[in-house]
Write a protein that holds these residues in place. Structure first.
Motif, PDB file in Angstrom:
ATOM      1  N   GLY A   1     -22.470  -3.809   7.430  1.00  0.00           N
ATOM      2  CA  GLY A   1     -21.745  -5.071   7.397  1.00  0.00           C
ATOM      3  C   GLY A   1     -20.307  -4.933   6.956  1.00  0.00           C
ATOM      4  N   HIS A   2     -19.758  -3.752   7.060  1.00  0.00           N
ATOM      5  CA  HIS A   2     -18.374  -3.542   6.649  1.00  0.00           C
ATOM      6  C   HIS A   2     -17.438  -4.248   7.632  1.00  0.00           C
ATOM      7  CE1 HIS A   2     -14.696  -1.684   5.325  1.00  0.00           C
ATOM      8  NE2 HIS A   2     -15.325  -0.941   4.436  1.00  0.00           N
ATOM      9  N   PRO A   3     -16.467  -5.012   7.147  1.00  0.00           N
ATOM     10  CA  PRO A   3     -15.578  -5.745   8.059  1.00  0.00           C
ATOM     11  C   PRO A   3     -14.711  -4.851   8.922  1.00  0.00           C
ATOM     12  CG  PRO A   3     -14.814  -5.908   5.781  1.00  0.00           C
ATOM     13  CD  PRO A   3     -16.180  -5.289   5.719  1.00  0.00           C
ATOM     14  N   ALA A   4     -14.553  -3.599   8.552  1.00  0.00           N
ATOM     15  CA  ALA A   4     -13.744  -2.695   9.372  1.00  0.00           C
ATOM     16  C   ALA A   4     -14.382  -2.440  10.730  1.00  0.00           C
ATOM     17  CB  ALA A   4     -13.543  -1.363   8.645  1.00  0.00           C
ATOM     18  N   ALA A   5     -15.712  -2.634  10.836  1.00  0.00           N
ATOM     19  CA  ALA A   5     -16.409  -2.318  12.080  1.00  0.00           C
ATOM     20  C   ALA A   5     -15.829  -3.064  13.275  1.00  0.00           C
ATOM     21  CB  ALA A   5     -17.900  -2.608  11.941  1.00  0.00           C
ATOM     22  N   ASP A   6     -15.442  -4.323  13.059  1.00  0.00           N
ATOM     23  CA  ASP A   6     -14.938  -5.133  14.163  1.00  0.00           C
ATOM     24  C   ASP A   6     -13.521  -4.762  14.582  1.00  0.00           C
ATOM     25  OD1 ASP A   6     -17.287  -6.528  14.320  1.00  0.00           O
ATOM     26  OD2 ASP A   6     -16.607  -8.211  13.095  1.00  0.00           O
ATOM     27  N   LEU A   7     -12.905  -3.843  13.870  1.00  0.00           N
ATOM     28  CA  LEU A   7     -11.539  -3.435  14.194  1.00  0.00           C
ATOM     29  C   LEU A   7     -11.473  -1.974  14.635  1.00  0.00           C
ATOM     30  CD1 LEU A   7      -9.665  -5.188  11.249  1.00  0.00           C
ATOM     31  CD2 LEU A   7      -9.963  -6.005  13.595  1.00  0.00           C
ATOM     32  N   ILE A   8     -12.643  -1.403  14.967  1.00  0.00           N
ATOM     33  CA  ILE A   8     -12.719  -0.012  15.404  1.00  0.00           C
ATOM     34  C   ILE A   8     -13.184   0.049  16.848  1.00  0.00           C
ATOM     35  CG2 ILE A   8     -13.794   2.247  15.000  1.00  0.00           C
ATOM     36  CD1 ILE A   8     -11.912   1.271  12.767  1.00  0.00           C
TER      37      ILE A   8
ATOM     38  N   TYR B   1     -15.189   8.653   8.169  1.00  0.00           N
ATOM     39  CA  TYR B   1     -15.629   7.319   7.740  1.00  0.00           C
ATOM     40  C   TYR B   1     -14.761   6.816   6.585  1.00  0.00           C
ATOM     41  CZ  TYR B   1     -18.499   3.698   5.575  1.00  0.00           C
ATOM     42  OH  TYR B   1     -18.931   2.511   5.031  1.00  0.00           O
ATOM     43  N   ASN B   2     -14.547   7.679   5.592  1.00  0.00           N
ATOM     44  CA  ASN B   2     -13.752   7.272   4.432  1.00  0.00           C
ATOM     45  C   ASN B   2     -12.323   6.917   4.827  1.00  0.00           C
ATOM     46  OD1 ASN B   2     -15.983   7.770   2.831  1.00  0.00           O
ATOM     47  ND2 ASN B   2     -15.254   9.752   2.092  1.00  0.00           N
ATOM     48  N   THR B   3     -11.763   7.658   5.777  1.00  0.00           N
ATOM     49  CA  THR B   3     -10.414   7.358   6.241  1.00  0.00           C
ATOM     50  C   THR B   3     -10.359   5.999   6.919  1.00  0.00           C
ATOM     51  OG1 THR B   3      -9.969   9.724   6.593  1.00  0.00           O
ATOM     52  CG2 THR B   3      -8.527   8.155   7.705  1.00  0.00           C
ATOM     53  N   ILE B   4     -11.356   5.713   7.752  1.00  0.00           N
ATOM     54  CA  ILE B   4     -11.405   4.414   8.429  1.00  0.00           C
ATOM     55  C   ILE B   4     -11.508   3.278   7.416  1.00  0.00           C
ATOM     56  CG2 ILE B   4     -12.790   2.962   9.955  1.00  0.00           C
ATOM     57  CD1 ILE B   4     -13.588   5.582  11.429  1.00  0.00           C
ATOM     58  N   ALA B   5     -12.405   3.418   6.452  1.00  0.00           N
ATOM     59  CA  ALA B   5     -12.575   2.373   5.447  1.00  0.00           C
ATOM     60  C   ALA B   5     -11.298   2.204   4.620  1.00  0.00           C
ATOM     61  CB  ALA B   5     -13.755   2.731   4.536  1.00  0.00           C
ATOM     62  N   ASP B   6     -10.668   3.315   4.242  1.00  0.00           N
ATOM     63  CA  ASP B   6      -9.423   3.240   3.469  1.00  0.00           C
ATOM     64  C   ASP B   6      -8.325   2.580   4.291  1.00  0.00           C
ATOM     65  OD1 ASP B   6     -10.765   4.525   1.450  1.00  0.00           O
ATOM     66  OD2 ASP B   6      -9.680   6.422   1.623  1.00  0.00           O
ATOM     67  N   HIS B   7      -8.294   2.888   5.577  1.00  0.00           N
ATOM     68  CA  HIS B   7      -7.278   2.283   6.449  1.00  0.00           C
ATOM     69  C   HIS B   7      -7.446   0.785   6.489  1.00  0.00           C
ATOM     70  CE1 HIS B   7      -5.644   1.032  10.438  1.00  0.00           C
ATOM     71  NE2 HIS B   7      -4.686   1.882  10.117  1.00  0.00           N
ATOM     72  N   TYR B   8      -8.686   0.330   6.587  1.00  0.00           N
ATOM     73  CA  TYR B   8      -8.938  -1.121   6.617  1.00  0.00           C
ATOM     74  C   TYR B   8      -8.459  -1.779   5.320  1.00  0.00           C
ATOM     75  CZ  TYR B   8     -11.322  -5.568   6.334  1.00  0.00           C
ATOM     76  OH  TYR B   8     -11.589  -6.915   6.171  1.00  0.00           O
ATOM     77  N   HIS B   9      -8.789  -1.177   4.200  1.00  0.00           N
ATOM     78  CA  HIS B   9      -8.434  -1.798   2.922  1.00  0.00           C
ATOM     79  C   HIS B   9      -6.939  -1.699   2.629  1.00  0.00           C
ATOM     80  CE1 HIS B   9     -12.403  -2.994   1.618  1.00  0.00           C
ATOM     81  NE2 HIS B   9     -12.857  -1.880   2.179  1.00  0.00           N
ATOM     82  N   ALA B  10      -6.274  -0.700   3.210  1.00  0.00           N
ATOM     83  CA  ALA B  10      -4.826  -0.613   3.057  1.00  0.00           C
ATOM     84  C   ALA B  10      -4.146  -1.762   3.798  1.00  0.00           C
ATOM     85  CB  ALA B  10      -4.307   0.718   3.573  1.00  0.00           C
ATOM     86  N   LEU B  11      -4.790  -2.258   4.857  1.00  0.00           N
ATOM     87  CA  LEU B  11      -4.218  -3.348   5.631  1.00  0.00           C
ATOM     88  C   LEU B  11      -4.631  -4.716   5.117  1.00  0.00           C
ATOM     89  CD1 LEU B  11      -4.755  -1.954   9.254  1.00  0.00           C
ATOM     90  CD2 LEU B  11      -2.654  -1.881   7.874  1.00  0.00           C
ATOM     91  N   SER B  12      -5.666  -4.756   4.282  1.00  0.00           N
ATOM     92  CA  SER B  12      -6.201  -6.050   3.817  1.00  0.00           C
ATOM     93  C   SER B  12      -5.315  -6.682   2.751  1.00  0.00           C
ATOM     94  CB  SER B  12      -7.619  -5.836   3.248  1.00  0.00           C
ATOM     95  OG  SER B  12      -8.464  -5.331   4.242  1.00  0.00           O
TER      96      SER B  12
END
Length: 391
Positions: A121-128, A380-391
């Protein structure tokens, strides 16, 4: 679309599924698999088409949306994804008698990372969006030269919907393994210059012409070939050089070669090093052919400039890799990748895992399972970090 509630906080302790990733790698390797453990999956072959169809089904099986564009790139994303998307992937075609990881790891690690994000359910999923590019290798006889799918994407309207690009890959060289390292944040790709040199002498009878009376194109070419290594290392310890093509004419054991043609390649991380190598090579050729009573022409036949990836994304990749494993380094790639094409259009970054023995493009290509999974986790960690850097 998943029925799970998507939160705005980062889920704690999300890890990729090791067995699922490794199982997918095994299955993909069966398409075009060889008895020696290698893979024959040249772009456009039956094995390649079957592998792409399997990948699309695997994406759909994960509850995601799969589609293929007109060039043959296979994409996957959530049904809810609004874009713009961070594109993540690589390629699944191989060279003849290639390995099971080159390209394949990047595609299946991207799928595993997106599945894990989606399931948690991570919100980054919809932006990948994930991708398997068509014909990266350019290995088929009728291929126009490789990097076909990524080049087509960058010329399409879809590139406007891409916010960046990440690619996980095996190193295809020995630097990580030799240094006892496990991950690399790649900050660019070396430039490549190729030169065609033709040495002209005088063809004559090899038995009746005294040694001191010869204009031997082969000897001149051989001396140039032997000097290429010194040219590279004298300018830049990180530069590599190669002479992989050499033709002697007329090509008879009893005729002194009247002409010799070779192709010299230099790879370096700086444009100044490449320019210096070209100048030094020209001086070397001029000196040697004069001493050998020959003449020569030298022509730069191709130039691929040094590629520098996005500094901010590279920093993010390095931080995520370092958090995944302390045995992390930052380096440049000496092989070309789809990332080089994407980097001219969107922010781009790459991650490397080691290649056992530095071997690639061969059946012996391998990386320990633990490091494959760890590379996927770093992605995976890079993707999640990228999402939170933009949030």
């Amino acid at each position: 679309m998943s029925n799970q509630v998507r939160t705005t906080t980062r889920p704690a302790g999300d890890t990729v599924h090791a067995e699922r990733l490794l199982g997918d790698l095994d299955t993909l390797a069966s398409f075009g698999g060889r008895p020696d453990g290698g893979v024959d999956r040249v772009a456009g072959s039956a094995a390649d088409r079957e592998a792409r169809a399997w990948l699309a089904r695997r994406i759909e099986h994960a509850g995601l949306h799969a589609y293929t564009d007109k060039i043959g790139n296979v994409f996957g994303r959530t049904h809810a994804g609004p874009g713009p998307w961070l594109l993540v992937g690589s390629h699944t075609d191989t060279v003849p008698a290639g390995g099971r990881l080159d390209g394949a790891l990047g595609v299946l690690a991207a799928l595993e990372a997106l599945r894990t994000l989606h399931e948690s359910g991570h919100p980054a999923a919809d932006l990948i969006e994930i991708v398997s590019f068509w014909d990266e290798e350019g290995a088929s006889p009728d291929s126009p030269g490789g990097l076909i799918g990524s080049t087509a994407l960058c010329a399409s309207e879809h590139i406007r919907q891409i916010s960046g690009y990440l690619e996980l890959h095996i190193e295809q060289g020995p630097r990580l393994e030799n240094s006892g390292l496990e991950l690399a944040a790649v900050d660019g790709i070396v430039g490549i210059d190729r030169y065609r040199i033709e040495v002209c002498g005088a063809a004559n009878h090899a038995g009746t012409t005294p040694m001191d009376a010869r204009s031997d194109a082969a000897r001149g070419a051989a001396r140039v070939l032997a000097g290429v290594r010194a040219v590279a290392l004298g300018l830049d310890p990180g530069m590599v050089a190669n002479v992989g093509c050499l033709e002697l004419r007329p090509g008879s054991p009893n005729v002194i070669p009247g002409a010799a043609t070779m192709v010299v390649e230099f790879r370096a991380g700086g444009e100044e090093s490449l320019a210096g190598a070209g100048a030094e090579l020209g001086a070397l050729v001029t000196r040697i052919v004069g001493e050998e009573r020959c003449t020569a022409t030298i022509e730069r036949i191709s130039h691929k400039p040094v590629t520098r990836f996005d500094p901010h994304l590279c920093d993010l990749v390095e931080a995520a890799c370092s958090r995944t494993s302390p045995l992390t380094v930052r380096l440049m790639s000496y092989a070309g990748h789809d990332a080089s094409v994407l980097s001219g259009h969107v922010p781009t970054g790459m991650l490397f895992v080691p290649s056992t023995g530095g071997i690639s493009h061969a059946p012996q290509e391998s990386t320990p399972d633990r490091l494959l999974v760890q590379g996927c986790q770093a992605l995976y960690n890079t993707i999640a970090d990228h999402y939170h850097a933009l949030s």
